[in-house]
Design an enzyme around this catalytic site. Structure first.
Site, short mmCIF file in Angstrom:
data_model
loop_
_atom_site.label_atom_id
_atom_site.label_comp_id
_atom_site.label_asym_id
_atom_site.label_seq_id
_atom_site.Cartn_x
_atom_site.Cartn_y
_atom_site.Cartn_z
N ASP A 221 -7.43 -7.21 0.17
CA ASP A 221 -6.25 -7.63 1.10
C ASP A 221 -7.22 -7.11 2.34
O ASP A 221 -7.95 -6.29 2.28
CB ASP A 221 -5.01 -6.66 0.96
CG ASP A 221 -5.15 -5.20 1.50
OD1 ASP A 221 -4.88 -5.27 2.84
OD2 ASP A 221 -5.65 -4.66 0.52
N CYS B 139 -12.58 -28.29 6.21
CA CYS B 139 -11.39 -27.62 5.93
C CYS B 139 -10.38 -28.37 5.40
O CYS B 139 -10.08 -29.33 6.09
CB CYS B 139 -11.23 -26.71 6.80
SG CYS B 139 -9.84 -25.55 6.33
N HIS C 224 -5.33 -21.60 9.47
CA HIS C 224 -6.70 -21.77 9.16
C HIS C 224 -7.45 -20.76 8.70
O HIS C 224 -8.25 -20.97 7.53
CB HIS C 224 -7.39 -22.48 10.31
CG HIS C 224 -9.02 -22.62 10.13
ND1 HIS C 224 -9.54 -23.75 9.52
CD2 HIS C 224 -9.66 -21.72 10.43
CE1 HIS C 224 -10.61 -23.54 9.26
NE2 HIS C 224 -11.23 -22.40 10.12
N CYS D 51 -6.92 -27.34 5.44
CA CYS D 51 -5.65 -26.65 5.67
C CYS D 51 -5.03 -27.51 6.59
O CYS D 51 -5.37 -28.68 6.97
CB CYS D 51 -6.21 -25.35 6.47
SG CYS D 51 -6.31 -25.50 8.16
N GLY E 34 -3.95 -0.41 -12.80
CA GLY E 34 -4.89 -0.87 -12.09
C GLY E 34 -5.63 0.17 -11.14
O GLY E 34 -5.21 1.42 -10.90
N ASP F 168 1.02 -1.12 -0.01
CA ASP F 168 0.09 0.04 0.11
C ASP F 168 0.99 1.17 -0.12
O ASP F 168 2.22 1.05 0.18
CB ASP F 168 -0.69 0.06 1.17
CG ASP F 168 -0.18 0.21 2.45
OD1 ASP F 168 1.01 0.11 2.47
OD2 ASP F 168 -0.83 0.05 3.79
N SER F 169 0.24 2.24 -0.07
CA SER F 169 0.96 3.57 -0.16
C SER F 169 1.53 4.15 0.95
O SER F 169 2.33 4.91 1.02
CB SER F 169 0.30 4.55 -0.86
OG SER F 169 -0.93 4.98 0.16
N GLY F 170 0.89 3.69 2.18
CA GLY F 170 1.13 4.49 3.49
C GLY F 170 0.25 5.51 3.85
O GLY F 170 0.32 6.07 4.86
N GLY F 171 -0.55 5.84 2.81
CA GLY F 171 -1.58 6.82 2.86
C GLY F 171 -2.62 6.46 4.09
O GLY F 171 -2.97 7.42 5.15
N PHE F 172 -3.22 5.27 4.24
CA PHE F 172 -3.98 4.94 4.91
C PHE F 172 -3.31 4.91 6.40
O PHE F 172 -3.87 5.40 7.25
CB PHE F 172 -4.69 3.26 4.82
CG PHE F 172 -5.48 2.89 5.87
CD1 PHE F 172 -6.87 3.19 5.78
CD2 PHE F 172 -4.89 1.89 6.74
CE1 PHE F 172 -7.61 2.82 6.94
CE2 PHE F 172 -5.83 1.48 7.76
CZ PHE F 172 -7.34 1.97 7.73
N CYS G 183 -6.52 -27.87 10.24
CA CYS G 183 -7.47 -28.84 10.30
C CYS G 183 -7.25 -30.44 9.98
O CYS G 183 -8.05 -31.41 10.71
CB CYS G 183 -8.68 -28.44 9.47
SG CYS G 183 -9.57 -26.94 10.04
#
Lengths: 411, 411
Positions: A301, A339, A370, A341, A249, A93-97, A344
């Site tokens: 994400d 599941c 899991h 995984c 994108g 991510d950009s760091g903005g958040f 499990c």
């Protein structure tokens, strides 16, 4: 330019589609859930285990890696994937958040639920914030040592180029649902100007570092819950060109009222260029993933799956529950008998209960494996259902069984 | 009786030997280091990773598992190995060390260094202790919730049978180097009486649970730093028979003055039956492992490798250092370029420094894998050197390079 997006199937009567994102480090079959490894590690899980559970790519946070160990370290290491032993595609991510969520002064993360609306003035005055926004960028205080830092669109691009992920995001001003409409307009205008500067700086860095793998730049669409603002942002950034480049994108971000998630995403995706991938930032509860996919989201994400795992909360086809509840002490069944995984297929709820009660580190590892598998597989199943032409049935089946218990946070 | 010990090679002129312990869950090639998984998990590491790094068996703690989740839970699960997803051989200690180390009232663990000797009265008065010893057993307070419990030789056997490890230990009174000689004599007499009761109860439980895999019972040799006491204990327990059973092997435990470790172990092992395996309890620093092997120890267990790993301390052929030291920030080499472990073949010191500084859970996982591999491999190398006839050279080479930095704890 080793980045492309191919649509293999587009659903008629909806924005949903199935595609392939190609990056210098491999492909991502979409729609896909991208697990988060904030500080260049998915908390408590080795990268091979993430690959085993079906993760196609990982997303790290530019803000955290900028502060520690420093983006230059990742550059010297050969980039994020090399540094963290993940050979596949990566995002940052950009760091903005992050820099802005520190600044609102009353919550650790931005509010995402319109029902919690309070007066505009619950947002700390600018002088009380840990982050100060101006037209040029954001000045913020490190959560690690209190030191002061400044991110501008150019700095964000430089940091993300040093980190070296395959897909990076433009630096945006991320608002909250608590902000007034006039402020949302102001922030959108800033985000527009910053997007242009990001494209310019990205072009310059791509040329300067032409020996490095190409990094795709995604523009970020803001506009909160306002239809006109979201549509304007999508129209502007969707067509934006600068220095001969346009966005590869798009990310849908910012203040997303969860009750209107589908509506907001559909406003945006009806306008953005169809042939470019769309990423929904920070959304990952099961019910929200369906809403995203049917409204044209290609990748997601979210930290939710791993964060709740560390508190002993696990997803199952029948809903979410907490393994530390005493009822599981003698339960020798798997967390979810449907599941596949590693957890499990090798451990019982009784063992998981024991390691959570014992505060053993392995509890986080096993529960995260899991939960990440559950979410990755759920989106994989949506992709398959789109190809098979039975997405609606698959969604109805899942939501008919899955109980999102009241009182549990959904993000 | 699916337990045996075969000596493949005995060193001439020393007590050292190479052998094979056979248990119902597989073989252990000796000498071998047995990593500790106190609460049925090697802290932060999945069992497959322990197998990959060469662990042949794991040791868990009866005291901890008795308190949480409860030995009956492990019995219902099918035993320790099944519960924790470890198919190989397992050990449990008797709980004696844990219940008594709580009781000394001034240290978390028993003192193991004669240089720290203080007056006898530094040991808390019986009324101030968390554990009270009498001739029948030990009454102690849970470190988890303060509840009161009582272990007797019979309870320890019952708990260890429910937990179901392949090799279990007799319940002994574990003293410290701070105790007076008269107290050591008293404790040794108690340990003798308890050993007899353990054999009886073990026989009864083995018959009662004859459908379960056979569990081998090891007697524990006490006697602190006193030659006559150690030799008496070894002679008595080495020959002890009750209910038609004798001990399947022996643990050397209790107050072990590290400066006299080799001397004490050799007193004991010269007297104990040659054809039974000898386990050195709780010893695991590199230099001590050589002393143990050359004095006839077949197996070792110790939490040291994993405990120091979680504080960022790692072993290398050149000595021990801390990965969190700032000098490693830009060090893109492996922790130890001679190491073949997963961590060293996939990660740099710079990455390890980053995850330790970031308090990421994976730091414990990766450092523990490295340290356990280092110690397991070191003892494996001693075994090979015995077979190759060059143990002395191998020891000299290692100790010539390995620097145990002053001021660092050795246990």
């Amino acid at each position: 330019m080793a980045f492309s997006f191919d649509i293999k199937h587009a659903e008629s009567g909806s924005l949903a589609r199935v595609g392939t994102i190609t990056t210098p480090h491999g492909q991502i079959q979409t729609p896909a859930f991208i697990p988060v490894g904030t500080k260049a590690t998915v908390k408590s899980v080795l990268p091979e285990a993430m690959a085993d559970l079906g993760a196609q790519a990982l997303l790290a946070n530019a803000y955290h890696l900028y502060l520690q160990p420093g983006a230059d370290i990742l550059d010297e290491a050969g980039g994020l994937g090399e540094f963290m032993n993940w050979p596949g595609p990566t995002f940052t991510d950009s760091g903005g958040f992050q820099v802005l969520s520190l600044g609102v002064g009353f919550k650790k993360v931005l509010a995402m639920d319109a029902k919690t609306f309070r007066r505009d003035d619950v947002i700390a005055d600018n002088k009380e914030r840990l982050a100060h926004v101006d037209d040029e960028g954001v000045t913020f205080k490190s959560h690690l040592d209190g030191s002061m830092h400044r991110f501008t669109p150019e700095v964000s691009m430089q940091v993300q180029h040093q980190i070296g992920a395959d897909i990076i995001f433009a630096f945006d001003e991320c608002t909250t649902l608590h902000n007034t409409r006039p402020y949302q307009v102001l922030a959108m205008d800033r985000t527009y100007a910053w997007a242009m500067r990001c494209l310019d700086e990205h072009k310059r860095l791509t040329d300067e570092r032409s020996a490095k793998p190409y990094q795709a730049l995604f523009g970020v669409i803001q506009g909160a819950q306002y239809e006109d603002l979201r549509k304007k942002a999508a129209g502007d950034l969707g067509q934006m060109q600068s220095s001969g480049m346009s966005f590869d994108g798009f990310g849908i971000g910012g203040a997303l009222d969860k009750g209107a998630l589908g509506t907001i995403v559909s406003w945006v995706n009806q306008i953005l260029p169809e042939n470019k991938p769309k990423h929904l930032l920070g959304i990952g509860a099961p019910e929200d993933l369906f809403v995203g996919v049917e409204n044209g989201i290609d990748t997601f994400d979210c930290v939710l799956a791993s964060r709740i795992a560390r508190t002993s909360a696990v997803y199952t086809m029948e809903g979410r529950f907490n393994l530390s509840n005493s009822g599981f002490k003698r339960d020798f069944t798997a967390i979810d008998d449907e599941c596949d995984c590693y957890t499990c297929t090798h451990y019982t709820r009784a063992y998981m209960h024991h390691v959570f009660r014992g505060k053993e580190i392995i509890s986080a590892t096993l529960a995260t494996i899991h939960n990440e598998r559950f979410i990755v597989r759920l989106v994989d199943q949506m992709r398959q259902a789109l190809l098979d032409g039975n997405f609606k049935e698959m969604k109805a089946d899942f939501l008919g069984r899955y109980k999102h218990r009241s009182g549990q946070a959904s993000d």
